[in-house]
Design a protein around this motif. Structure first.
Motif, mmCIF file in Angstrom:
data_model
loop_
_atom_site.group_PDB
_atom_site.id
_atom_site.type_symbol
_atom_site.label_atom_id
_atom_site.label_comp_id
_atom_site.label_asym_id
_atom_site.label_seq_id
_atom_site.Cartn_x
_atom_site.Cartn_y
_atom_site.Cartn_z
ATOM 1 N N GLN A 299 0.824 -1.209 0.000
ATOM 2 C CA GLN A 299 0.000 0.000 0.000
ATOM 3 C C GLN A 299 0.859 1.261 0.000
ATOM 4 O O GLN A 299 1.886 1.333 0.678
ATOM 5 N N SER A 300 0.400 2.251 -0.755
ATOM 6 C CA SER A 300 1.057 3.559 -0.766
ATOM 7 C C SER A 300 0.141 4.652 -0.216
ATOM 8 O O SER A 300 0.589 5.761 0.031
ATOM 9 N N GLU A 301 -1.146 4.334 -0.048
ATOM 10 C CA GLU A 301 -2.110 5.271 0.542
ATOM 11 C C GLU A 301 -2.295 4.899 2.005
ATOM 12 O O GLU A 301 -2.570 3.740 2.327
ATOM 13 N N LEU A 302 -2.126 5.872 2.895
ATOM 14 C CA LEU A 302 -1.991 5.549 4.317
ATOM 15 C C LEU A 302 -3.275 4.991 4.922
ATOM 16 O O LEU A 302 -3.225 4.123 5.800
ATOM 17 N N LYS A 303 -4.440 5.465 4.492
ATOM 18 C CA LYS A 303 -5.684 4.947 5.065
ATOM 19 C C LYS A 303 -5.959 3.523 4.584
ATOM 20 O O LYS A 303 -6.485 2.701 5.343
ATOM 21 N N ARG A 304 -5.601 3.210 3.351
ATOM 22 C CA ARG A 304 -5.699 1.816 2.887
ATOM 23 C C ARG A 304 -4.694 0.950 3.650
ATOM 24 O O ARG A 304 -4.979 -0.205 3.996
ATOM 25 N N PHE A 305 -3.528 1.499 3.906
ATOM 26 C CA PHE A 305 -2.517 0.796 4.696
ATOM 27 C C PHE A 305 -3.063 0.449 6.079
ATOM 28 O O PHE A 305 -2.934 -0.687 6.556
ATOM 29 N N MET A 306 -3.711 1.418 6.730
ATOM 30 C CA MET A 306 -4.264 1.172 8.053
ATOM 31 C C MET A 306 -5.455 0.213 8.004
ATOM 32 O O MET A 306 -5.757 -0.467 8.983
ATOM 33 N N ALA A 307 -6.123 0.137 6.843
ATOM 34 C CA ALA A 307 -7.215 -0.824 6.694
ATOM 35 C C ALA A 307 -6.687 -2.243 6.793
ATOM 36 O O ALA A 307 -7.235 -3.087 7.525
ATOM 37 N N PHE A 308 -5.608 -2.526 6.071
ATOM 38 C CA PHE A 308 -5.043 -3.877 6.132
ATOM 39 C C PHE A 308 -4.372 -4.132 7.481
ATOM 40 O O PHE A 308 -4.357 -5.266 7.968
ATOM 41 N N SER A 309 -3.848 -3.075 8.091
ATOM 42 C CA SER A 309 -3.331 -3.223 9.454
ATOM 43 C C SER A 309 -4.445 -3.631 10.408
ATOM 44 O O SER A 309 -4.261 -4.502 11.272
ATOM 45 N N SER A 310 -5.629 -3.030 10.253
ATOM 46 C CA SER A 310 -6.753 -3.355 11.147
ATOM 47 C C SER A 310 -7.253 -4.779 10.916
ATOM 48 O O SER A 310 -7.699 -5.440 11.859
ATOM 49 N N ILE A 311 -7.186 -5.257 9.674
ATOM 50 C CA ILE A 311 -7.567 -6.654 9.400
ATOM 51 C C ILE A 311 -6.616 -7.593 10.117
ATOM 52 O O ILE A 311 -7.023 -8.596 10.727
ATOM 53 N N SER A 312 -5.329 -7.291 10.044
ATOM 54 C CA SER A 312 -4.335 -8.106 10.751
ATOM 55 C C SER A 312 -4.567 -8.069 12.260
ATOM 56 O O SER A 312 -4.520 -9.104 12.942
ATOM 57 N N GLN A 313 -4.843 -6.875 12.800
ATOM 58 C CA GLN A 313 -5.105 -6.752 14.239
ATOM 59 C C GLN A 313 -6.352 -7.529 14.632
ATOM 60 O O GLN A 313 -6.416 -8.104 15.728
ATOM 61 N N ALA A 314 -7.351 -7.587 13.744
ATOM 62 C CA ALA A 314 -8.555 -8.374 14.028
ATOM 63 C C ALA A 314 -8.209 -9.849 14.174
ATOM 64 O O ALA A 314 -8.787 -10.567 15.003
ATOM 65 N N GLY A 315 -7.259 -10.323 13.353
ATOM 66 C CA GLY A 315 -6.810 -11.707 13.496
ATOM 67 C C GLY A 315 -6.191 -11.970 14.848
ATOM 68 O O GLY A 315 -6.438 -13.015 15.474
ATOM 69 N N TYR A 316 -5.395 -11.017 15.333
ATOM 70 C CA TYR A 316 -4.799 -11.175 16.666
ATOM 71 C C TYR A 316 -5.873 -11.161 17.751
ATOM 72 O O TYR A 316 -5.787 -11.909 18.737
ATOM 73 N N ILE A 317 -6.873 -10.301 17.596
ATOM 74 C CA ILE A 317 -7.955 -10.254 18.581
ATOM 75 C C ILE A 317 -8.659 -11.608 18.659
ATOM 76 O O ILE A 317 -9.029 -12.082 19.739
#
Length: 487
Positions: A299-317
């Motif tokens: 990702q080069s767009e920061l909000k899209r970047f944080m979207a995939f970060s949140s998906i990963s964090q959901a996996g940890y949750i």
């Protein structure tokens, strides 16, 4: 009807009162061009609700068991209220910010929607509270829809610019489809058990093909709300199109409520089917963490970047859900608490930069950010390190507790899943460091200008950074959560 039962729903009753006050205040001052008092009023009302929630920790029941709350549910409501207050404080910068639109569109899009925005936020929180305290699947579904429909309206608030309308359309279409899938699953549960009360379903549940189908469809519908792979396709477009403060709210508060509701449902209702839903969780956790991390790198767009970060964090949750025990409840609640402050800290910086850089959210815009805005760059680095799980920040402790909760299931597969999650923390550290590299190492011919953050952004960042620094070292916070971890 015995109206005294509403006294057992103090947090929800407070939110309804806040909605009424905000509506009257908005209606009475609708002719005013600028209402600097409005945001502090709503924030203070929510702060009062937050403080009052600490005195409403006793387990209660209302309306024949449709509404059932516990200490763990009340603690989660406190966490959700805290996240909502931070988002409301952040929103003042966006509502009266320097938008890259004409004055007519600015008035049409932002100032005139301030009251609606506050009411939508409070309505969404009310729905999440109802979902967390549901004792009946119809109440659960109503709470879910009370949270989802206002959220779609919030995503579309920037409809005159960016891709807000597109993001809202994708969100509401996929939300409608996922709600239908969930209802379809609940019909199977009702057909098999003849009831939708959590306790009664648990008492009459027998493992059969129809119950397995009901479990799969129910989990699929809720997986959309948590942005788990493969139910995540709406996430990046919606996060990018929504206003940054709405993206922040969507990424933490709604995710935490849905994850807690899923854990409560599994423990209360589907306990005899643990073997089946654990196998689903193992697959979804591995896919969510791995796929999201790989896509985040690109990702080069920061909000899209944080979207995939949140998906990963959901996996940890979801690792905390695997254990489905007291430790799992405490680990999930603590993880959401830490995730709220870390993620909102990142979005507070993104929001500040967006308002002072003509709406730019590309990662390249942060090249050389440290040279012009060293304080914001440092605070963002601290938040990113916490999300990555780097000691001594709180994110490291939250990841440790969800790993420990997952291994409590004593399953050999759980150990493998935890090992894969550990490997993925290395990948996540790499892509979080891409932002740090841009801010501290990369140069730019046209760097971001030096600017001063407004008081509201400073307050939000101060609260979030204090949480990142303190939640991991103050053991009394986790002990308080663990002692109340009873659903």
């Amino acid at each position: 009807m015995n109206y005294s039962q509403f006294l057992n729903m103090i947090p929800e009753a407070m939110l309804v009162a806040i909605l009424i006050i905000v509506f009257i205040a908005d209606f009475a001052s609708s002719k005013s061009n600028e209402r600097k008092w409005f945001n502090p009023l709503v924030s203070l009302l929510m702060l009062a609700e937050f403080v009052l929630s600490f005195f409403c920790m006793e387990p209660t029941e209302a309306f024949g068991g449709m509404y059932v709350t516990s200490e763990a549910a009340n603690i989660m409501k406190i966490v959700l209220s805290m996240g909502t207050i931070i988002v409301l404080v952040m929103s003042r910068t966006w509502i009266y910010g320097k938008h890259n639109v004409t004055e007519i569109d600015r008035m049409k899009t932002f100032d005139r929607h301030e009251g609606e925005f506050y009411m939508l936020v409070v309505s969404t929180l009310l729905g999440m509270n109802m979902m967390v305290s549901a004792g009946h699947y119809l109440m659960f579904f109503l709470g879910l829809e009370m949270a989802s429909v206002p959220m779609a309206c919030m995503v579309a608030l920037d409809k005159y610019r960016n891709n807000s309308a597109e993001g809202a359309a994708k969100y509401i279409l996929t939300a409608t489809f996922s709600s239908g899938i969930m209802l379809f699953g609940l019909t199977f549960v009702y057909a098999a058990c003849g009831t939708l009360y959590f306790d009664d379903v648990a008492d009459t549940l027998t493992i059969s093909p129809i119950m397995i189908m009901g479990l799969v469809f129910f989990f699929s519908g809720l997986g959309f709300k948590i942005s788990l792979v493969p139910f995540h396709f709406w996430t990046a477009d919606t996060y990018q199109g929504a206003p940054t403060v709405v993206t922040a709210y969507l990424s933490v508060v709604s995710k935490g409520a849905a994850a807690f509701a899923l854990l409560a449902s599994f423990m209360k209702t589907f306990g005899p089917m643990t073997e089946y839903w654990q196998q689903m969780l193992y697959v979804v956790i591995v896919l969510s963490i791995t796929v999201a991390n790989l896509f985040a790198i690109r990702q080069s767009e920061l909000k899209r970047f944080m979207a995939f970060s949140s998906i990963s964090q959901a996996g940890y949750i979801m690792l905390a859900v695997v254990g489905a025990n007291t430790l799992g409840i405490a680990a999930l609640t603590y993880y959401v608490l830490v995730y709220v402050v870390a993620n909102l800290s990142v979005f507070a910086v993104i929001n500040a930069v967006e308002q002072n850089n003509a709406g730019a959210t590309d990662m390249s815009a942060y090249n050389g950010f440290y040279r012009t805005n060293p304080k914001l760059a440092f605070l963002m680095t601290v938040a990113l390190f916490s999300l990555a799980g780097i000691p001594p920040f709180a994110g490291m402790f939250s990841k440790f507790f969800v790993f420990m909760a997952a291994t409590e299931s004593m399953s050999s597969v759980a150990y493998i899943v935890v090992f894969i999650a550990l490997l993925n923390t290395v990948v996540s550290l790499y892509y979080y460091l891409l932002i740090v590299k841009a801010m501290y190492i990369k140069g730019s011919d046209n760097p971001l200008p030096t600017f001063r953050s407004d008081a509201y952004t400073k307050i939000a960042l101060a609260v979030c950074t204090a949480g990142i620094m303190l939640f991991g070292v103050l053991s009394c916070i986790y002990e308080w959560i663990y002692e109340g971890a009873i659903i």
